[in-house]
Design a protein around this motif. Structure first.
Motif, short mmCIF file in Angstrom:
data_model
loop_
_atom_site.label_atom_id
_atom_site.label_comp_id
_atom_site.label_asym_id
_atom_site.label_seq_id
_atom_site.Cartn_x
_atom_site.Cartn_y
_atom_site.Cartn_z
N PRO A 1 0.83 -1.20 0.00
CA PRO A 1 0.00 0.00 0.00
C PRO A 1 0.87 1.25 0.00
O PRO A 1 1.97 1.26 0.57
CB PRO A 1 -0.79 -0.12 1.31
CG PRO A 1 0.06 -0.98 2.18
CD PRO A 1 0.73 -1.95 1.26
N PRO A 2 0.40 2.31 -0.66
CA PRO A 2 1.19 3.54 -0.70
C PRO A 2 1.28 4.17 0.68
O PRO A 2 0.34 4.07 1.48
CB PRO A 2 0.41 4.43 -1.66
CG PRO A 2 -0.99 3.93 -1.60
CD PRO A 2 -0.88 2.46 -1.37
N PRO A 3 2.39 4.82 1.01
CA PRO A 3 2.49 5.49 2.30
C PRO A 3 1.60 6.72 2.34
O PRO A 3 1.16 7.23 1.30
CB PRO A 3 3.98 5.88 2.36
CG PRO A 3 4.38 6.05 0.93
CD PRO A 3 3.59 5.02 0.18
N THR A 4 1.35 7.19 3.53
CA THR A 4 0.57 8.41 3.68
C THR A 4 1.43 9.60 3.26
O THR A 4 2.65 9.48 3.09
CB THR A 4 0.11 8.59 5.12
OG1 THR A 4 1.28 8.73 5.96
CG2 THR A 4 -0.70 7.38 5.59
N VAL A 5 0.78 10.75 3.10
CA VAL A 5 1.53 11.95 2.72
C VAL A 5 2.58 12.28 3.78
O VAL A 5 3.72 12.64 3.47
CB VAL A 5 0.57 13.14 2.52
CG1 VAL A 5 1.37 14.42 2.26
CG2 VAL A 5 -0.38 12.86 1.38
N GLY A 6 2.19 12.13 5.05
CA GLY A 6 3.13 12.41 6.14
C GLY A 6 4.34 11.50 6.09
O GLY A 6 5.48 11.93 6.25
N THR A 7 4.12 10.21 5.83
CA THR A 7 5.23 9.26 5.72
C THR A 7 6.11 9.59 4.51
O THR A 7 7.34 9.51 4.59
CB THR A 7 4.68 7.84 5.58
OG1 THR A 7 3.84 7.55 6.70
CG2 THR A 7 5.81 6.83 5.52
N ARG B 1 8.27 12.50 5.43
CA ARG B 1 9.34 12.11 6.36
C ARG B 1 10.42 11.32 5.65
O ARG B 1 11.62 11.48 5.92
CB ARG B 1 8.75 11.29 7.52
CG ARG B 1 7.95 12.13 8.52
CD ARG B 1 7.64 11.33 9.77
NE ARG B 1 6.73 10.22 9.48
CZ ARG B 1 5.40 10.33 9.52
NH1 ARG B 1 4.84 11.50 9.84
NH2 ARG B 1 4.64 9.28 9.26
N ASN B 2 10.01 10.46 4.72
CA ASN B 2 11.00 9.70 3.95
C ASN B 2 11.87 10.62 3.10
O ASN B 2 13.08 10.42 2.97
CB ASN B 2 10.30 8.67 3.05
CG ASN B 2 9.66 7.55 3.84
OD1 ASN B 2 10.02 7.31 5.00
ND2 ASN B 2 8.71 6.87 3.24
N TYR B 3 11.22 11.65 2.50
CA TYR B 3 11.98 12.60 1.68
C TYR B 3 12.97 13.38 2.54
O TYR B 3 14.14 13.55 2.16
CB TYR B 3 11.02 13.57 0.98
CG TYR B 3 11.73 14.68 0.24
CD1 TYR B 3 12.37 14.42 -0.97
CD2 TYR B 3 11.78 15.97 0.75
CE1 TYR B 3 13.04 15.42 -1.65
CE2 TYR B 3 12.45 16.97 0.07
CZ TYR B 3 13.08 16.70 -1.12
OH TYR B 3 13.75 17.69 -1.79
N LEU B 4 12.53 13.83 3.70
CA LEU B 4 13.43 14.57 4.59
C LEU B 4 14.57 13.68 5.06
O LEU B 4 15.70 14.15 5.23
CB LEU B 4 12.65 15.11 5.79
CG LEU B 4 11.60 16.19 5.48
CD1 LEU B 4 10.84 16.58 6.74
CD2 LEU B 4 12.26 17.42 4.85
N PRO C 1 1.83 8.42 -2.68
CA PRO C 1 0.44 8.78 -2.35
C PRO C 1 -0.21 9.55 -3.49
O PRO C 1 0.45 10.35 -4.17
CB PRO C 1 0.59 9.66 -1.10
CG PRO C 1 1.91 9.28 -0.51
CD PRO C 1 2.79 8.91 -1.67
N ALA C 2 -1.49 9.31 -3.72
CA ALA C 2 -2.20 9.99 -4.80
C ALA C 2 -2.13 11.50 -4.65
O ALA C 2 -2.01 12.24 -5.64
CB ALA C 2 -3.65 9.52 -4.85
N ALA C 3 -2.18 11.97 -3.40
CA ALA C 3 -2.13 13.42 -3.17
C ALA C 3 -0.81 14.01 -3.63
O ALA C 3 -0.77 15.13 -4.15
CB ALA C 3 -2.35 13.72 -1.68
#
Length: 419
Positions: free
Chosen positions: A16-22, A25-28, A222-224
């Motif tokens: 499943p895709p991660p949430t926007v928050g995840t 955090r992964n990008y940071l 995430p789709a967003a």
């Protein structure tokens, strides 16, 4: 889902895709680990534009905005070619004057010999390919360091330009097709159409990527986030087209200057083409592999010499296109075409955009972002009427900062084990 279930014909479990928050955090975490990408260039571009717009409000006028595209076009195209060489950990110091040689061939064929524009363009491109092939063979087959080979080319090509220009003459170009590349505009409606096609194409590519990753059971964005990327591109292109479609002529009753410069879709086409080559083809994967570890690539069955030679051919061919663009902007060719700071700005554009000087790291968008930064710096300092000395110092400091960021990010990546 077990391997047995997959073998029996059941679909693989989709992560499943991660949430926007995840996702954020992964990008940071990647940024903290040294994977900065084009972030420094984007931040620098925003800061520079803000500062120049505050100090000189004319910076964001429609006329100056169009000048930014035309002023930085040749450097950006040459930087695109340099990325192929830099990805291998090599350098091409001759790219600037190689563009000058190709521009001189163009001018001689179309003006002195009187051939049609397409013959002149083909002659210039052919010259660029021949230059790149020669440099590549000397580097790959004879083992001469690229620094030495291209430094020799840097010196020799200056002499070639002088010989082609009869020791200093200026050759004017009157061909309307060549001149229109940098001095004409597409109709406003066509500009909106091109922007719409670009957004639609980017959206299709993003959605296709999501679908392929999901089909392979890989994690998707995430789709967003995907929608935000598409919307961001639409906003940026929409604002750019809107500003470029404003009237820039001093006297619109006599002549109208509205629309996107023709060179913009040309650069966009090159960007899309080379991005596809680097990201979606076996050649692109081999190029990154050779740049990352030449011996490992050789043992994996990759023809390393062929990859290295092809990179120099592409670099010099792109330099030829840059020379054509420069000739179009000046409506002529002289012994200084491709000289002066062209090479330094082109290398700076690639490095500022995020391409590593150590090889194995870089994207085609880096040349565009870095070229934009270089164009903004030059344009802004001209608007501020700064002395030539200050311009050189400031541009050199920006390049040094970009190289420093690259070195620090690589050290951080090695320390954290992300590279």
């Amino acid at each position: 889902m077990t391997d047995t279930a997959v073998k029996q014909g059941f679909p693989a479990a989709v992560t499943p895709p991660p949430t926007v928050g995840t996702h954020v955090r992964n990008y940071l975490a990647r940024v903290r680990g040294g994977d900065l990408g084009s972030l420094p260039a984007v931040i620098g571009l925003v800061v520079l534009c803000t500062v120049f717009a505050i100090v000189r409000p004319v910076f964001f006028s429609a006329g100056n905005f169009a000048n930014l595209f035309t002023q930085g076009a040749a450097v950006t195209v040459i930087a695109m070619g340099l990325i192929f060489v830099l990805l291998l950990g090599e350098i091409d110091l001759s790219a600037g004057f190689a563009s000058g040689v190709c521009a001189a061939i163009l001018a001689n064929v179309v003006t002195v010999l009187g051939y049609p524009w397409y013959v002149a363009v083909l002659a210039a491109l052919g010259t660029g390919m021949l230059i790149g092939l020669t440099l590549g063979v000397l580097v790959a087959k004879l083992g001469i360091p690229s620094f030495v080979v291209t430094l020799a080319g840097f010196l020799a090509f200056q002499g070639v330009v002088l010989l082609l220009m009869e020791e200093g003459t200026n050759i004017s170009i009157a061909d309307e097709v060549i001149i229109s590349i940098e001095n004409d505009w597409v109709p406003p409606a066509v500009g909106w159409l091109l922007a719409g096609v670009a957004v639609a194409g980017y959206a299709a590519a993003q959605l296709l990527r999501q679908r392929k990753r999901a089909g392979r059971g890989l994690q998707t964005d995430p789709a967003a986030v995907v929608l935000a990327r598409i919307a961001g591109l639409a906003v940026v292109l929409g604002l750019a087209v809107y500003v470029l479609n404003q009237e820039r002529s001093i006297n619109p009753l006599i002549t109208s200057n509205r629309g996107m410069p023709i060179v913009v879709p040309l650069i966009a086409l090159l960007l899309v083409t080379w991005t596809f080559v680097l990201n979606r083809t076996a050649y692109g994967r081999h190029l990154y592999a050779v740049g990352g570890n030449r011996e490992a690539a050789r043992r994996a069955g990759i023809n390393v010499d062929r990859i290295r030679i092809s990179a120099f051919v592409i670099c010099s061919t792109m330099a030829a296109i840059g020379g054509i663009i420069a000739a179009s902007r000046d409506r002529s060719v002289d012994p200084n075409t491709g000289g002066s700071n062209v090479l330094l700005y082109a290398v700076g554009a690639a490095v500022i955009g995020g391409t590593s000087l150590f090889g194995g790291k870089g994207r085609m968008i880096d040349a565009v972002l870095g070229g934009a930064v270089v164009a903004v710096i030059i344009n802004g300092m001209n608007l501020l009427n700064l002395s030539s000395g200050l311009k050189y110092v400031f541009t050199g400091l920006v390049l040094l900062l970009a190289a420093g960021v690259d070195a620090l990010s690589r050290r951080r990546s090695a320390a954290t084990g992300t590279r």
